[in-house]
Design a protein around this motif. Structure first.
Motif, PDB file in Angstrom:
ATOM      1  N   CYS A  51      48.899  47.007  39.857  1.00 23.44           N
ATOM      2  CA  CYS A  51      47.761  46.387  39.477  1.00 23.44           C
ATOM      3  C   CYS A  51      48.178  45.631  37.950  1.00 23.44           C
ATOM      4  CB  CYS A  51      46.709  47.238  39.321  1.00 23.44           C
ATOM      5  SG  CYS A  51      45.893  47.839  40.547  1.00 23.44           S
ATOM      6  N   PHE A  71      46.434  45.379  32.089  1.00 22.91           N
ATOM      7  CA  PHE A  71      46.204  45.057  33.329  1.00 22.91           C
ATOM      8  C   PHE A  71      45.260  43.755  33.280  1.00 22.91           C
ATOM      9  CE2 PHE A  71      46.695  49.579  32.896  1.00 22.91           C
ATOM     10  CZ  PHE A  71      47.576  49.831  33.941  1.00 22.91           C
ATOM     11  N   HIS A  73      42.574  41.068  34.074  1.00 27.85           N
ATOM     12  CA  HIS A  73      41.494  40.693  34.807  1.00 27.85           C
ATOM     13  C   HIS A  73      41.146  39.113  34.539  1.00 27.85           C
ATOM     14  CE1 HIS A  73      41.456  45.024  35.767  1.00 27.85           C
ATOM     15  NE2 HIS A  73      41.102  45.058  34.419  1.00 27.85           N
ATOM     16  N   ARG A 179      36.709  41.177  38.073  1.00 25.91           N
ATOM     17  CA  ARG A 179      38.037  41.726  38.484  1.00 25.91           C
ATOM     18  C   ARG A 179      38.102  41.923  39.966  1.00 25.91           C
ATOM     19  NH1 ARG A 179      36.933  48.180  36.403  1.00 25.91           N
ATOM     20  NH2 ARG A 179      34.632  48.296  36.975  1.00 25.91           N
ATOM     21  N   LEU A 182      41.444  43.346  41.590  1.00 26.68           N
ATOM     22  CA  LEU A 182      41.497  44.823  41.385  1.00 26.68           C
ATOM     23  C   LEU A 182      40.354  45.521  42.554  1.00 26.68           C
ATOM     24  CD1 LEU A 182      42.330  47.509  40.175  1.00 26.68           C
ATOM     25  CD2 LEU A 182      40.441  47.241  38.522  1.00 26.68           C
ATOM     26  N   LYS A 185      41.562  45.736  45.921  1.00 27.96           N
ATOM     27  CA  LYS A 185      42.579  47.066  45.981  1.00 27.96           C
ATOM     28  C   LYS A 185      41.941  48.225  45.855  1.00 27.96           C
ATOM     29  CE  LYS A 185      46.674  44.628  44.213  1.00 27.96           C
ATOM     30  NZ  LYS A 185      47.400  44.197  43.257  1.00 27.96           N
ATOM     31  N   LEU A 296      42.166  51.190  33.883  1.00 30.23           N
ATOM     32  CA  LEU A 296      41.445  50.217  34.359  1.00 30.23           C
ATOM     33  C   LEU A 296      40.119  49.883  34.064  1.00 30.23           C
ATOM     34  CD1 LEU A 296      42.826  50.899  38.004  1.00 30.23           C
ATOM     35  CD2 LEU A 296      43.620  49.188  36.411  1.00 30.23           C
TER      36      LEU A 296
END
Ligand SMILES: CC(C)(COP(=O)(O)OP(=O)(O)OC[C@H]1O[C@@H](n2cnc3c(N)ncnc32)[C@H](O)[C@@H]1OP(=O)(O)O)[C@@H](O)C(=O)NCCC(=O)NCCS
Length: 297
Positions: A51, A71, A73, A179, A182, A185, A296
């Motif tokens: 990620c 991470f 976004h 996001r 993410l 996922k 996250l």
């Protein structure tokens, strides 16, 4: 950070080199996170690597002594996590050095992270401001006594692939920025429940294997009652198992439901943010009842 981040540094008596986290040995990364008492499994670390981006510090014989990740976004926002220095080498500037690399990569972005107590000073000196406290609630789930069904106008059901677009939209409103990647996922490895009114998604809760057991998150809802309605099924499905939920909610019926289910406050972290150049701050809304994870957001 304007100065380019240095590629090597003397830490204690070790000459450390910085390298991309993508090439790091997963077992060594796992050993590093275990060394600071974190419960992440190697699968969780691998997921974080898929990620995000980041760096590790390595000594001259290849041992991992530190890590830091970010991470993205969208183009303007990122969360930061996996900031670890091996206990033997802490307070020698490793985390600051690795954060310099991360901040250099993230130049211009709005940033958010969840700081442990040990890291407050570091992030504060790097320009991060406190936003709110996050309560890490966890424990072995007790049998539920309150099984009140949702109100007549609401339907709670399992989320399916066709719900993903609505899930992303609802999460965007709560998290402050989309996001979508993410969420796709997380959706693929989670079981999700949604609360619908008139066919429209009003609340959601995903749950996946993580750490010592399972984690519920993200959780998005407009009220404690709706948040309870979407996590209730996950809680019931994990009776006598280890479950975790990270929430900004300290009091009220949602917090009471968590503690009565066996998820008591184990620790807290401080959510902190730093503004990108000239861009409005990305603020999480009151409807974000549960985080996907500390790293996250
Ligand atoms: C938090 C952590 C990453 C800091 O790593 P580190 O390599 O020791 O940090 P640095 O040496 O770069 O120190 C950065 C700043 O924090 C300060 N600091 C570091 N550890 C500290 C501690 N335990 N208490 C108070 N201040 C501390 C340093 O003095 C330094 O401040 P200064 O530059 O103003 O002097 C490390 O303690 C750690 O891995 N802890 C366990 C995992 C964790 O909590 N990670 C943070 C996740 S948000």
């Amino acid at each position: 950070m304007d100065a380019p981040a240095a590629e090597s540094k003397l830490i204690d008596s070790f000459k450390m080199h910085v390298a991309g986290i993508e090439g790091a040995n997963l077992e060594q990364l796992h050993a590093l996170s275990v060394s600071v008492g974190w419960p992440l499994r190697s699968e969780d670390l691998q997921f974080l690597r898929e990620c995000g981006h980041g760096y590790v510090a390595r000594d001259e014989i290849g041992r991992l002594t530190g890590s830091a990740m970010w991470f993205p976004h969208g183009d303007d926002f990122a969360t930061i996590g996996m900031v670890i220095t091996s206990p033997r080498l802490q307070t020698n500037g490793t985390a600051r050095w690795l954060m310099d690399h991360v901040l250099s990569d993230c130049r211009g972005r709005n940033l958010r992270l969840n700081a442990t107590r040990a890291a407050h000073r570091l992030y504060h000196s790097l320009g991060f401001q406190p936003v709110r406290t996050i309560y890490q609630c966890q424990g072995i789930v007790r049998r539920l006594t309150d099984l009140t069904p949702p109100t007549e106008q609401s339907v709670v059901r399992r989320l399916e692939g066709e719900d993903l677009a609505a899930v992303v939209e609802l999460d965007t409103g709560a998290f402050g920025v989309s996001r979508a990647v993410l969420m796709g996922k997380l959706f693929a490895q989670s079981i999700g429940y949604g609360l619908f009114r008139g066919g429209q998604l009003y609340a959601l809760a995903l749950c996946r294997p993580f750490g010592r057991g399972y984690v519920i998150g993200p959780v998005v809802a407009e009220s404690d009652a709706d948040a309870i309605a979407v996590i209730r099924q996950h809680v019931a499905a994990h009776e006598n198992k280890f479950l975790r939920l990270d929430t900004p909610v300290e009091t009220g019926t949602f917090a009471t439901f968590l503690s009565q289910s066996g998820l008591t406050v184990f620790d807290t972290v401080l959510s902190m943010s730093r503004r990108g150049k000239g861009r409005a701050d990305v603020v999480p809304g009151p409807s974000l009842y549960g985080l996907a994870s500390h790293a996250l957001g």
